[in-house]
Design a protein around this motif. Sequence first.
Motif, PDB file in Angstrom:
ATOM      1  N   ALA A 168      13.196  25.377   4.444  1.00  0.00           N
ATOM      2  CA  ALA A 168      12.944  25.202   3.010  1.00  0.00           C
ATOM      3  C   ALA A 168      11.463  24.939   2.764  1.00  0.00           C
ATOM      4  O   ALA A 168      10.819  25.629   1.996  1.00  0.00           O
ATOM      5  CB  ALA A 168      13.799  24.082   2.436  1.00  0.00           C
ATOM      6  N   CYS A 169      10.890  23.933   3.453  1.00  0.00           N
ATOM      7  CA  CYS A 169       9.502  23.554   3.126  1.00  0.00           C
ATOM      8  C   CYS A 169       8.479  24.152   4.078  1.00  0.00           C
ATOM      9  O   CYS A 169       7.387  24.521   3.665  1.00  0.00           O
ATOM     10  CB  CYS A 169       9.364  22.032   3.076  1.00  0.00           C
ATOM     11  N   SER A 175      15.850  21.868  11.630  1.00  0.00           N
ATOM     12  CA  SER A 175      15.951  21.198  12.933  1.00  0.00           C
ATOM     13  C   SER A 175      16.836  21.936  13.926  1.00  0.00           C
ATOM     14  O   SER A 175      17.794  22.594  13.562  1.00  0.00           O
ATOM     15  CB  SER A 175      16.479  19.778  12.740  1.00  0.00           C
ATOM     16  N   TYR A 192      16.939  15.778  17.239  1.00  0.00           N
ATOM     17  CA  TYR A 192      16.562  17.120  16.813  1.00  0.00           C
ATOM     18  C   TYR A 192      15.045  17.269  16.754  1.00  0.00           C
ATOM     19  O   TYR A 192      14.315  16.285  16.667  1.00  0.00           O
ATOM     20  CB  TYR A 192      17.159  17.400  15.429  1.00  0.00           C
ATOM     21  N   LEU A 239      13.509  29.798  -2.573  1.00  0.00           N
ATOM     22  CA  LEU A 239      12.652  29.260  -1.508  1.00  0.00           C
ATOM     23  C   LEU A 239      11.625  30.279  -1.018  1.00  0.00           C
ATOM     24  O   LEU A 239      11.793  31.485  -1.191  1.00  0.00           O
ATOM     25  CB  LEU A 239      13.519  28.824  -0.323  1.00  0.00           C
ATOM     26  N   ARG A 240      10.573  29.751  -0.391  1.00  0.00           N
ATOM     27  CA  ARG A 240       9.641  30.609   0.321  1.00  0.00           C
ATOM     28  C   ARG A 240      10.317  31.156   1.574  1.00  0.00           C
ATOM     29  O   ARG A 240      11.299  30.599   2.041  1.00  0.00           O
ATOM     30  CB  ARG A 240       8.406  29.794   0.740  1.00  0.00           C
ATOM     31  N   MET A 280      16.442  28.902   9.500  1.00  0.00           N
ATOM     32  CA  MET A 280      16.315  28.797   8.046  1.00  0.00           C
ATOM     33  C   MET A 280      15.380  27.628   7.743  1.00  0.00           C
ATOM     34  O   MET A 280      15.457  26.595   8.389  1.00  0.00           O
ATOM     35  CB  MET A 280      17.723  28.532   7.503  1.00  0.00           C
ATOM     36  N   ARG A 287       7.468  22.102  12.669  1.00  0.00           N
ATOM     37  CA  ARG A 287       6.366  21.210  13.071  1.00  0.00           C
ATOM     38  C   ARG A 287       6.237  21.099  14.580  1.00  0.00           C
ATOM     39  O   ARG A 287       5.164  21.318  15.133  1.00  0.00           O
ATOM     40  CB  ARG A 287       6.547  19.806  12.470  1.00  0.00           C
ATOM     41  N   VAL A 305       6.736  22.557   6.195  1.00  0.00           N
ATOM     42  CA  VAL A 305       5.673  21.599   6.525  1.00  0.00           C
ATOM     43  C   VAL A 305       6.193  20.299   7.127  1.00  0.00           C
ATOM     44  O   VAL A 305       5.422  19.378   7.365  1.00  0.00           O
ATOM     45  CB  VAL A 305       4.784  21.286   5.297  1.00  0.00           C
ATOM     46  N   GLY A 306       7.501  20.217   7.352  1.00  0.00           N
ATOM     47  CA  GLY A 306       8.023  19.045   8.052  1.00  0.00           C
ATOM     48  C   GLY A 306       8.635  17.966   7.192  1.00  0.00           C
ATOM     49  O   GLY A 306       8.973  16.906   7.703  1.00  0.00           O
ATOM     50  N   VAL A 307       8.803  18.218   5.900  1.00  0.00           N
ATOM     51  CA  VAL A 307       9.364  17.155   5.065  1.00  0.00           C
ATOM     52  C   VAL A 307      10.867  17.288   4.805  1.00  0.00           C
ATOM     53  O   VAL A 307      11.550  16.281   4.650  1.00  0.00           O
ATOM     54  CB  VAL A 307       8.622  16.983   3.711  1.00  0.00           C
ATOM     55  N   CYS A 308      11.387  18.507   4.764  1.00  0.00           N
ATOM     56  CA  CYS A 308      12.792  18.632   4.349  1.00  0.00           C
ATOM     57  C   CYS A 308      13.766  18.386   5.498  1.00  0.00           C
ATOM     58  O   CYS A 308      14.924  18.081   5.258  1.00  0.00           O
ATOM     59  CB  CYS A 308      13.051  19.983   3.678  1.00  0.00           C
ATOM     60  N   LEU A 309      13.309  18.509   6.724  1.00  0.00           N
ATOM     61  CA  LEU A 309      14.120  18.292   7.926  1.00  0.00           C
ATOM     62  C   LEU A 309      15.307  19.255   7.995  1.00  0.00           C
ATOM     63  O   LEU A 309      16.320  18.968   8.620  1.00  0.00           O
ATOM     64  CB  LEU A 309      14.611  16.838   8.006  1.00  0.00           C
ATOM     65  N   GLY A 310      15.151  20.404   7.340  1.00  0.00           N
ATOM     66  CA  GLY A 310      16.245  21.364   7.281  1.00  0.00           C
ATOM     67  C   GLY A 310      16.274  22.352   8.430  1.00  0.00           C
ATOM     68  O   GLY A 310      17.300  22.955   8.705  1.00  0.00           O
TER      69      GLY A 310
END
Lengths: 270, 311
Positions: free
Chosen positions: A228-229, A238, A254, A52-53, A226, A259, A231-236
């Motif tokens: 993953a993306c 929260s 959450y 991941l980034r 932590m 974002r 940009v708001g798509v993975c919802l990880g």
Amino acid sequence: MPIFQEKARILKNQRVAQGVWEMRLQAPQIASAAYPGQFAMFRVRDELSPLLRRPFSFSRLNTADGTFDILYKVVGQGTRIMSALSAGDYLDILGPLGRGFRLPPKHAREIWFLAGGIGIAPFFGLLDMLRQHEIGFNITLFYGAATGEELVRCEFFEQNNCTVNICTDDGTCGFHGFITDSVERTCTLTSVPDYFYSCGPHPMQQRVMEWAKCNNLQGQMSMETMMACGVGVCLGCSISKNFFAGEQKIETGYLRVCREGPVFTIGDRT
Amino acid sequence: MTAKKAEVNLKVTLGPLSLPNPVMVASGTFGYGLEYSSLINISKLGGIVVKGLSIEPRPGNPPPRLVETHGGLINAIGLENVGVDNFVNQKLPLLLKHEVPVIVNIFGNTVEEYSELAKILDGVTGISALEINISCPNVKSGGIVFGTDPKQIQKVVSSVRENTGLPLITKLTPNVTDIGEMAKAAVEAGTDIISAINTVSAMAVDINSRKPKLGNIVGGLSGPAIKPIALKKVWNILNSVEVPVIGIGGISNHEDALEFLLVGARAVQIGTANFIHPKTSVEIIEGIRSFLESNGLKDVNEFIGSLKLDS
């Protein structure tokens, strides 16, 4: 809000304190669109390991020359790889991302900065932003680190007319104890800030939140999780809405740190 | 004047579903379609599978929700989503401005909720297909509970089939002994297409705090680490049923995508790689095109399923 992906050239990458590095990057699109408190996702190499980034908040933005700085602590594989890079190397960067710092409300004059460890990073840019404003804010920095060797560029805040209160867990520099202890003592004995900004590890932010609730304070908190993306798509990434809820309020659901954050407003909306 | 080179055909047909190319983005890795639109031209994609939708909005699982592992990512998001009404009214109209097939992933706690979702979405203009999620490992009811039992799969898929004329994709979990049996059940119940795989059940713990690394304790592994598992599961499905199969699992570049096409998948979905490099899917489409050109192939369908088994 546009997001850019740039191959950023590293202009410098140097150790500035024990375990802490500063990197300056040439990334004109990101640097000109960004504002303090926002962050960028770094791909530390063109391979899938690490996968991941890594997210880093901007420490300073130099829009005029299209560069920005980050401060990072070497903690794992990604940051170890970064610390071995040199000027002239390139990094793939996605940004600017998230909601950064906003100005304090109109009435605020006494501003407190609460920084824990590498949470000091976004305060350089925030100070630049506040010092450009016509209002002469009285700024007090509470800055905590595990030990004196880990403190980064305290003189920057002193030179910019901030009152600086250092705290170290081991007592090697300044107040012996957590930054939140120092904040609570100062707040009780002398004055109460009109507004605060805080950034640091989660346990510190939890205590800051309790302190803010007890004293009915308004401010902004920059959260770290932590991701993953970015940009708001993975919802990880929260965080519970309840973390920011006022006394006795229970809120379900959450918020995405990438974002809705990373900077969240506490107390009344400004 | 040079003769114009004939364009390589990338169009694929999966039963009732036609796609401009075989590269889609997987549910849960591309939001509701527009989050990446400032970085890539989403109209170039073969299709966008939006985040799994339930009838009511769902808050998702308590954090932490992510753990990075070697070549992989364990997630336990818990199907957080805005709910079908918000999607249809707020998200979909914006997405439909782009010319790209939109596939809606649906999730229910009960068989009735699946059929209700199918009924609602059947009347919505602009949706190309439904993908039935019976494979999420991160929720207590529904999801994988349905996807590991052929009888339950039949119930869910036939209830959706009865309520929509849209092309139906059933997304299967790898967390079963025989995925071929699951695929057969879905096909018998009327699915047009099978997609596989969803994440592989996984866990991570911290030896210092002695706590699980995920708020949900367990999660699902995605990313390059699961690609060989996915490829084999797709192979199993292709050997069990006749319907088209969409390959999913750790695809990060065009070579990975071509491997799935080679064993017989008619299309692929890109998941975790979107997080790392948002242009991955678009670059994979170009990579497939170049590969076909340099191998003298004029149609991707000539390559699909061309695996040589006898040496």
